[in-house]
Design a protein around this motif. Structure first.
Motif, PDB file in Angstrom:
ATOM      1  N   PHE A 114      70.536 -12.830  31.000  1.00  0.00           N
ATOM      2  CA  PHE A 114      70.268 -14.035  30.196  1.00  0.00           C
ATOM      3  C   PHE A 114      68.811 -14.471  30.343  1.00  0.00           C
ATOM      4  O   PHE A 114      68.182 -14.902  29.375  1.00  0.00           O
ATOM      5  CB  PHE A 114      71.233 -15.160  30.550  1.00  0.00           C
ATOM      6  CG  PHE A 114      72.618 -14.920  30.017  1.00  0.00           C
ATOM      7  CD1 PHE A 114      72.849 -14.879  28.648  1.00  0.00           C
ATOM      8  CD2 PHE A 114      73.685 -14.705  30.870  1.00  0.00           C
ATOM      9  CE1 PHE A 114      74.126 -14.641  28.130  1.00  0.00           C
ATOM     10  CE2 PHE A 114      74.959 -14.460  30.371  1.00  0.00           C
ATOM     11  CZ  PHE A 114      75.178 -14.428  29.003  1.00  0.00           C
ATOM     12  N   LEU A 115      68.256 -14.316  31.542  1.00  0.00           N
ATOM     13  CA  LEU A 115      66.839 -14.601  31.747  1.00  0.00           C
ATOM     14  C   LEU A 115      65.976 -13.637  30.931  1.00  0.00           C
ATOM     15  O   LEU A 115      65.003 -14.045  30.282  1.00  0.00           O
ATOM     16  CB  LEU A 115      66.492 -14.501  33.235  1.00  0.00           C
ATOM     17  CG  LEU A 115      65.031 -14.727  33.603  1.00  0.00           C
ATOM     18  CD1 LEU A 115      64.624 -16.167  33.300  1.00  0.00           C
ATOM     19  CD2 LEU A 115      64.804 -14.405  35.070  1.00  0.00           C
ATOM     20  N   LEU A 116      66.351 -12.366  30.933  1.00  0.00           N
ATOM     21  CA  LEU A 116      65.610 -11.372  30.146  1.00  0.00           C
ATOM     22  C   LEU A 116      65.665 -11.673  28.649  1.00  0.00           C
ATOM     23  O   LEU A 116      64.685 -11.462  27.927  1.00  0.00           O
ATOM     24  CB  LEU A 116      66.160  -9.967  30.412  1.00  0.00           C
ATOM     25  CG  LEU A 116      65.782  -9.332  31.741  1.00  0.00           C
ATOM     26  CD1 LEU A 116      66.547  -8.023  31.940  1.00  0.00           C
ATOM     27  CD2 LEU A 116      64.289  -9.085  31.798  1.00  0.00           C
ATOM     28  N   ILE A 117      66.803 -12.145  28.182  1.00  0.00           N
ATOM     29  CA  ILE A 117      66.909 -12.508  26.763  1.00  0.00           C
ATOM     30  C   ILE A 117      65.941 -13.640  26.451  1.00  0.00           C
ATOM     31  O   ILE A 117      65.211 -13.586  25.454  1.00  0.00           O
ATOM     32  CB  ILE A 117      68.364 -12.872  26.397  1.00  0.00           C
ATOM     33  CG1 ILE A 117      69.252 -11.625  26.449  1.00  0.00           C
ATOM     34  CG2 ILE A 117      68.436 -13.531  25.016  1.00  0.00           C
ATOM     35  CD1 ILE A 117      70.737 -11.902  26.360  1.00  0.00           C
ATOM     36  N   GLY A 151      77.448 -11.285  39.068  1.00  0.00           N
ATOM     37  CA  GLY A 151      77.034 -12.576  38.509  1.00  0.00           C
ATOM     38  C   GLY A 151      75.521 -12.712  38.440  1.00  0.00           C
ATOM     39  O   GLY A 151      74.971 -13.202  37.443  1.00  0.00           O
ATOM     40  N   VAL A 152      74.835 -12.285  39.488  1.00  0.00           N
ATOM     41  CA  VAL A 152      73.369 -12.323  39.481  1.00  0.00           C
ATOM     42  C   VAL A 152      72.825 -11.422  38.377  1.00  0.00           C
ATOM     43  O   VAL A 152      71.859 -11.775  37.687  1.00  0.00           O
ATOM     44  CB  VAL A 152      72.812 -11.910  40.871  1.00  0.00           C
ATOM     45  CG1 VAL A 152      71.319 -11.641  40.813  1.00  0.00           C
ATOM     46  CG2 VAL A 152      73.138 -12.971  41.900  1.00  0.00           C
ATOM     47  N   TRP A 180      62.620 -13.417  23.977  1.00  0.00           N
ATOM     48  CA  TRP A 180      62.296 -14.305  22.855  1.00  0.00           C
ATOM     49  C   TRP A 180      60.883 -14.877  23.005  1.00  0.00           C
ATOM     50  O   TRP A 180      60.138 -14.968  22.027  1.00  0.00           O
ATOM     51  CB  TRP A 180      63.313 -15.429  22.720  1.00  0.00           C
ATOM     52  CG  TRP A 180      64.553 -14.991  22.009  1.00  0.00           C
ATOM     53  CD1 TRP A 180      65.791 -14.786  22.560  1.00  0.00           C
ATOM     54  CD2 TRP A 180      64.675 -14.657  20.627  1.00  0.00           C
ATOM     55  NE1 TRP A 180      66.669 -14.352  21.600  1.00  0.00           N
ATOM     56  CE2 TRP A 180      66.012 -14.273  20.395  1.00  0.00           C
ATOM     57  CE3 TRP A 180      63.792 -14.643  19.557  1.00  0.00           C
ATOM     58  CZ2 TRP A 180      66.484 -13.870  19.157  1.00  0.00           C
ATOM     59  CZ3 TRP A 180      64.264 -14.251  18.311  1.00  0.00           C
ATOM     60  CH2 TRP A 180      65.585 -13.873  18.128  1.00  0.00           C
ATOM     61  N   LEU A 181      60.505 -15.252  24.225  1.00  0.00           N
ATOM     62  CA  LEU A 181      59.146 -15.766  24.443  1.00  0.00           C
ATOM     63  C   LEU A 181      58.094 -14.700  24.132  1.00  0.00           C
ATOM     64  O   LEU A 181      57.078 -14.993  23.490  1.00  0.00           O
ATOM     65  CB  LEU A 181      58.993 -16.259  25.884  1.00  0.00           C
ATOM     66  CG  LEU A 181      59.743 -17.523  26.258  1.00  0.00           C
ATOM     67  CD1 LEU A 181      59.599 -17.798  27.760  1.00  0.00           C
ATOM     68  CD2 LEU A 181      59.235 -18.716  25.451  1.00  0.00           C
ATOM     69  N   LEU A 182      58.333 -13.487  24.575  1.00  0.00           N
ATOM     70  CA  LEU A 182      57.385 -12.405  24.320  1.00  0.00           C
ATOM     71  C   LEU A 182      57.284 -12.091  22.829  1.00  0.00           C
ATOM     72  O   LEU A 182      56.188 -11.898  22.302  1.00  0.00           O
ATOM     73  CB  LEU A 182      57.796 -11.159  25.105  1.00  0.00           C
ATOM     74  CG  LEU A 182      56.876  -9.956  24.982  1.00  0.00           C
ATOM     75  CD1 LEU A 182      55.478 -10.286  25.503  1.00  0.00           C
ATOM     76  CD2 LEU A 182      57.450  -8.763  25.725  1.00  0.00           C
TER      77      LEU A 182
END
Length: 169
Positions: A78-81, A71-72, A85-87
């Motif tokens: 999802f955090l990396l996605i 789960g982690v 997008w921010l990068l």
């Protein structure tokens, strides 16, 4: 930390790739032979390495903890996605290429070369955890991957249930 095992594994992998490259240049390994060797690795040796990882050593985590780890790992993807997008936005990537860049940033190939390196650095017991951590990668790569590449959200059990994933489960 003793890095001799890692160096040894890297040298072995380098020479194996070198032999393959030279074999291809010399005409010893043609397209058919390359396909057969790739199929051997993907469909037989890698799944067997995964199954073997469960049979060695003792487990430090309970089944519940393994599920929590999974789960982690999903949450990390999802955090990396989101960070991808921010990068991509910060780099001012053209809109038509943004999805491809995010996909490339998030989904590197974590299995085939990673397994021997994990085993060399952390021991054969650690391979079990590397396998557990590749399950979210595979699931998201086969579902969100096509969506991120602009092909729409689609899922095929036939495409997803590879020998490595079956061995992982």
């Amino acid at each position: 930390m003793d890095i001799s095992g890692l160096v040894h594994q890297l040298v072995l992998m380098f020479f194996a790739m070198g032999v393959g490259f030279l074999g291809g240049k010399a005409g010893v390994l043609g397209e058919d032979e390359n396909k057969m060797l790739s199929s051997l690795v993907v469909n037989i040796t890698n799944p067997l390495q995964i199954v073997a990882s469960v049979m060695v050593g003792e487990r430090l985590l309970t089944n519940g903890q393994v599920l929590q780890l999974t789960g982690v790992n999903f949450a990390c993807y999802f955090l990396l996605i989101g960070l991808g997008w921010l990068l991509v936005r910060a780099m001012r990537t053209p809109e038509k290429d943004a999805r491809i860049y995010v996909f490339l940033l998030v989904f590197s190939n974590v299995g085939y070369l990673g397994y021997p390196l994990v085993e060399a650095v952390f021991g054969e017991e650690a391979l079990f955890y590397a396998v557990v951590l590749t399950i979210p990668f595979n699931l998201l790569n086969f579902t969100l991957g096509p969506l991120m590449l602009g092909g729409g959200l689609r899922f095929s059990w036939k495409q997803f249930l590879t020998p490595s994933i079956v061995a992982s489960v």
